[in-house]
Design an enzyme around this catalytic site. Structure first.
Site, PDB file in Angstrom:
ATOM      1  N   LYS A 113      18.916  -2.778   5.474  1.00  0.00           N
ATOM      2  CA  LYS A 113      19.767  -2.965   4.307  1.00  0.00           C
ATOM      3  C   LYS A 113      21.202  -2.688   4.760  1.00  0.00           C
ATOM      4  O   LYS A 113      21.621  -1.534   4.863  1.00  0.00           O
ATOM      5  CB  LYS A 113      19.334  -2.028   3.168  1.00  0.00           C
ATOM      6  CG  LYS A 113      19.958  -2.385   1.815  1.00  0.00           C
ATOM      7  CD  LYS A 113      21.358  -1.856   1.700  1.00  0.00           C
ATOM      8  CE  LYS A 113      22.031  -2.274   0.398  1.00  0.00           C
ATOM      9  NZ  LYS A 113      23.470  -1.882   0.387  1.00  0.00           N
ATOM     10  N   GLY A 138      25.994   7.093   6.358  1.00  0.00           N
ATOM     11  CA  GLY A 138      26.891   6.941   5.220  1.00  0.00           C
ATOM     12  C   GLY A 138      27.331   8.296   4.698  1.00  0.00           C
ATOM     13  O   GLY A 138      27.277   9.308   5.405  1.00  0.00           O
ATOM     14  N   SER A 139      27.725   8.319   3.456  1.00  0.00           N
ATOM     15  CA  SER A 139      28.292   9.531   2.879  1.00  0.00           C
ATOM     16  C   SER A 139      27.217  10.578   2.619  1.00  0.00           C
ATOM     17  O   SER A 139      26.041  10.268   2.402  1.00  0.00           O
ATOM     18  CB  SER A 139      29.006   9.205   1.565  1.00  0.00           C
ATOM     19  OG  SER A 139      28.062   8.850   0.572  1.00  0.00           O
ATOM     20  N   THR A 140      27.644  11.832   2.614  1.00  0.00           N
ATOM     21  CA  THR A 140      26.719  12.933   2.344  1.00  0.00           C
ATOM     22  C   THR A 140      26.139  12.826   0.943  1.00  0.00           C
ATOM     23  O   THR A 140      24.945  13.081   0.736  1.00  0.00           O
ATOM     24  CB  THR A 140      27.440  14.276   2.529  1.00  0.00           C
ATOM     25  OG1 THR A 140      27.827  14.406   3.915  1.00  0.00           O
ATOM     26  CG2 THR A 140      26.547  15.447   2.163  1.00  0.00           C
ATOM     27  N   SER A 141      26.949  12.421  -0.031  1.00  0.00           N
ATOM     28  CA  SER A 141      26.459  12.352  -1.412  1.00  0.00           C
ATOM     29  C   SER A 141      25.324  11.343  -1.556  1.00  0.00           C
ATOM     30  O   SER A 141      24.312  11.619  -2.209  1.00  0.00           O
ATOM     31  CB  SER A 141      27.600  12.015  -2.368  1.00  0.00           C
ATOM     32  OG  SER A 141      28.208  10.774  -2.029  1.00  0.00           O
ATOM     33  N   GLY A 169      23.440  10.308   0.985  1.00  0.00           N
ATOM     34  CA  GLY A 169      22.360  10.847   1.803  1.00  0.00           C
ATOM     35  C   GLY A 169      21.524  11.865   1.047  1.00  0.00           C
ATOM     36  O   GLY A 169      20.290  11.910   1.191  1.00  0.00           O
ATOM     37  N   GLU A 203      22.703  10.348   9.343  1.00  0.00           N
ATOM     38  CA  GLU A 203      24.022  10.580   9.917  1.00  0.00           C
ATOM     39  C   GLU A 203      25.015  10.500   8.769  1.00  0.00           C
ATOM     40  O   GLU A 203      25.294   9.417   8.253  1.00  0.00           O
ATOM     41  CB  GLU A 203      24.358   9.548  10.986  1.00  0.00           C
ATOM     42  CG  GLU A 203      25.687   9.842  11.672  1.00  0.00           C
ATOM     43  CD  GLU A 203      26.325   8.626  12.297  1.00  0.00           C
ATOM     44  OE1 GLU A 203      27.577   8.579  12.344  1.00  0.00           O
ATOM     45  OE2 GLU A 203      25.599   7.716  12.718  1.00  0.00           O
ATOM     46  N   CYS A 250      33.285   8.790  11.097  1.00  0.00           N
ATOM     47  CA  CYS A 250      32.865  10.144  10.723  1.00  0.00           C
ATOM     48  C   CYS A 250      33.132  11.149  11.832  1.00  0.00           C
ATOM     49  O   CYS A 250      33.172  12.357  11.581  1.00  0.00           O
ATOM     50  CB  CYS A 250      31.389  10.150  10.346  1.00  0.00           C
ATOM     51  SG  CYS A 250      30.319   9.409  11.599  1.00  0.00           S
ATOM     52  N   GLU A 294      36.009  14.884   3.145  1.00  0.00           N
ATOM     53  CA  GLU A 294      36.164  13.743   4.049  1.00  0.00           C
ATOM     54  C   GLU A 294      36.964  12.646   3.359  1.00  0.00           C
ATOM     55  O   GLU A 294      36.561  12.139   2.315  1.00  0.00           O
ATOM     56  CB  GLU A 294      34.798  13.203   4.472  1.00  0.00           C
ATOM     57  CG  GLU A 294      34.890  12.083   5.484  1.00  0.00           C
ATOM     58  CD  GLU A 294      33.526  11.584   5.938  1.00  0.00           C
ATOM     59  OE1 GLU A 294      33.365  11.304   7.135  1.00  0.00           O
ATOM     60  OE2 GLU A 294      32.622  11.461   5.086  1.00  0.00           O
TER      61      GLU A 294
END
Length: 487
Positions: A184, A237-240, A242, A259, A293, A392
Site C-alpha cells: 500500500k 511513517g508517522s508515530t501517530s 504507527g 519505522e 526521519c 517532528e
C-alpha cells in the site's frame, strides 16, 4: 494531454479500481502527474487473499529461484532508469540527483542485495545440551537447530519521502525470505511503486506474490492492516499512524516492523570540527527538504562554540539554491504538498511565539509562484521544552539548543519521545564514542551522517519497533522455529 489512469495490481492482474481514480500532483509545478487508482476495501481484501493463496507455493520455491527473480527485477528497473527517475521526481518533488541517486538507484540496489540475501543460510546449529533423566524423558544429549521461516503475508505500507528505496527495502527482503506481499504505497506518490510491480511481473514473479493497492482515503490502508489474511505489517511513517496500526495488529497478534518518526539530536561538543558538523547538519536543509526521519534536526551545541556554529549554519543555509528540482544546481526542492508546506510554516510561526529566534529562513521563497516551497530555516535561542524542539517537523527546519557540559548534552538528547538516529561531533574519538554509548537511539553517527547499509536500522522509544537493513531485514521478515532431537 490527460495521463493514462493507473490500474491496481492484484493476483497478477492489472485491475480497474472500484472507487475510481485520484490525481497525483507534482509538488514543484502543481500539475497532475497521473491518475492513481482508488481501491475499495473489498479489493484490498482480494489482494490479501491472493497473497495468501500464493504463499504456499512461493514459500517453498528454491532460494535460487527467488534470487533470480529479484535480480532480474533489479535489472529491469535499471533498464528503465531514466523514465523511472523522471516519474519519481515528478510525483515526489525530489531534485534530479536525489531522484536518480537516492531513489531509483538505491531501490534497484536493494533488489540486488536481497537477491543475494535469498541465498543466505536460514539454519543455525545450537550447541548440544546434556539433559538428566526427569519428568520430560530419559537422559540424553539433545541437538537443536534454529530455522528462520517466512512469516506469511506481509502488508508493506510505504512512506512518501522515497517512493523507490523505501518500498524496495520492504518488498525485496520479504520476497527473499519466501513471504508474499500486499503493498500500500503512500497516496502522494504511488505511481513509482506500480512501476516496480511492472518490473517484478516482467521478471517472472508468480501471480499473487506481489500485489499493489493504493488510495487517498484512510480505508485502503486500514483494510491492508486488518485483513484476516495478513500476518505482518511493515510500516514507515508517522508515530501517530504507527500507534493506530499497532493497536489493530495487537488484536490478532500480527507481527510488526515499524519505522516511525524521528527528532535526531546532533550533539556538537566544544572540540568538534564545526565545518564537518555544519555539512552534516545542513543536509536537513537540503536533502529532500528535510523530509527524512533520520535528519539531524535538533542541534545541541556546547556553549563555547554555540555562536560560531550558528554563524556557520546560517551561511550554509544561505548558499543553498531553492527552486525547480529539475533545474541544474537546485539543492532544495519543494515539500510534498500544500498541506505539508502549511504545517511546516505553522511550526516556524509557533517557534516565534515560543520565543525562538528565526536566524534565517522563515518566509516562503516565492509566494507568488507555483510549487510547495519552504526556505531553509534556522531557529536559535531554543529550549528543550519548546514544541519545535520536541515534535517532528519533517521539513527544512533546524533548531539549536545550547548546553554546558557533556552530561547535560546527553541528558538533553535523551529527553525526547524519539530515538531513531542521533549524531555526535567531537575531535576526541574516545569522547565521541563515550557520548554515543549514552544516547538512547537506534543508531548514532560519530562525526558523520553516513550509514553502513549492513548495520541494523530502527528506533528506540516512539521511533519504532524492530530492525531492518542488511541481513537484519531478512530476520525481520521471518519467524524463528526451533527443531530439537535426541542424540
Amino acid at each position: 494531454m490527460t495521463p493514462s489512469p493507473q490500474r491496481l495490481f492484484i493476483g497478477g492482474e492489472w485491475t480497474e479500481p472500484a472507487d475510481g481514480h485520484y490525481e497525483v500532483v507534482n509538488p514543484a509545478t502543481e500539475e497532475t502527474v497521473g491518475l492513481a487508482p482508488e481501491a475499495s476495501r473489498a479489493q484490498v481484501y482480494e489482494a490479501a487473499a491472493a497473497a495468501r493463496d500464493a504463499f504456499a507455493t512461493w514459500s517453498r520455491t528454491r532460494p535460487e529461484e527467488r534470487a533470480a527473480i529479484l535480480d532480474r527485477a533489479a535489472g529491469l528497473m535499471q533498464r528503465d532508469f531514466t523514465a523511472n527517475a523522471a516519474l519519481a521526481q515528478a510525483e515526489s518533488g525530489a531534485t534530479t540527483g536525489t531522484a536518480r541517486g537516492m531513489q531509483v538507484a538505491v531501490g534497484a540496489a536493494r533488489f540486488r542485495r536481497y537477491a543475494k540475501g535469498a541465498l543466505e543460510p536460514v539454519e543455525e546449529a545450537i550447541p548440544p545440551q546434556i539433559n538428566e533423566a526427569g519428568p520430560m524423558g530419559r537422559a540424553g544429549i539433545f541437538g537443536a537447530l534454529a530455522v528462520r521461516q517466512p512469516v506469511g503475508v506481509v502488508t508493506c505500507i510505504t512512506s512518501y519521502n522515497n517512493p523507490w528505496a523505501n518500498p524496495a527495502g520492504k518488498i525485496a527482503p520479504a520476497l527473499a525470505m519466501g513471504n508474499t506481499v500486499v503493498v500500500k504505497p503512500a497516496p502522494q506518490d504511488p505511481l513509482s511503486v506500480y512501476r516496480m510491480a511492472e518490473a517484478l511481473a516482467e521478471a517472472g514473479v508468480p501471480a499473487g506474490v506481489v500485489n499493489v493497492v493504493s488510495g487517498s482515503a484512510p480505508g485502503v490502508g486500514e483494510a491492508a492492516v486488518d485483513s484476516p489474511d495478513v500476518d505482518m505489517v511493515s510500516f514507515t511513517g508517522s508515530t501517530s499512524v504507527g500507534q493506530r496500526i499497532a493497536e489493530v495488529c495487537g488484536r490478532s497478534m500480527k507481527r510488526q516492523l515499524m519505522e516511525l518518526g524521528g527528532k535526531g539530536a546532533a550533539v556538537v561538543l566544544d572540540d568538534a570540527d564545526l565545518d564537518s558538523a555544519v555539512a552534516g547538519i545542513g543536509t536537513t536543509f537540503s536533502f529532500y527538504s528535510g523530509q527524512i526521519c533520520t535528519a539531524p534536526t535538533r542541534v545541541l551545541v556546547q556553549r563555547a562554540v554555540h555562536d560560531a556554529l550558528v554563524e556557520k549554519l546560517t551561511a550554509y543555509a544561505g548558499y543553498l539554491p531553492v527552486g525547480d528540482p529539475t533545474a541544474k544546481g537546485t539543492v532544495v526542492g519543494p515539500v510534498i504538498s500544500a498541506a505539508h508546506r502549511d504545517r511546516v510554516e505553522s511550526y516556524v510561526e509557533l517557534a516565534r511565539k515560543e520565543g525562538a529566534r528565526v536566524v534565517t529562513g522563515g518566509e516562503r521563497p516565492d509566494p507568488t509562484g507555483r510549487g510547495f516551497y519552504v526556505a531553509p530555516t534556522l531557529l536559535a535561542d531554543c529550549t528543550n521544552d519548546m514544541r519545535v524542539v520536541r515534535e517532528e517537523i519533517f521539513g527544512p527546519v533546524v533548531v539549536v539548543v545550547p548546553f554546558d557540559d557533556e552530561e547535560e548534552g546527553v541528558a538533553l538528547a535523551n529527553d525526547s519521545d524519539y530515538g531513531l538516529i542521533d549524531y555526535v561531533w567531537s575531535g576526541d574519538v574516545a569522547r565521541a564514542f563515550r557520548v554515543a554509548r549514552g544516547l538512547r537511539a537506534g543508531g548514532v553517527g560519530v562525526n558523520t551522517i553516513g550509514r553502513n547499509m549492513e548495520a541494523p536500522f530502527g528506533g528506540f522509544k516512539q521511533s519504532g519497533v524492530g530492525r531492518d537493513v542488511g541481513s537484519y531485514a531478512l530476520h525481520a521478515y521471518s519467524e524463528l522455529q526451533a527443531i530439537v532431537w535426541p542424540g
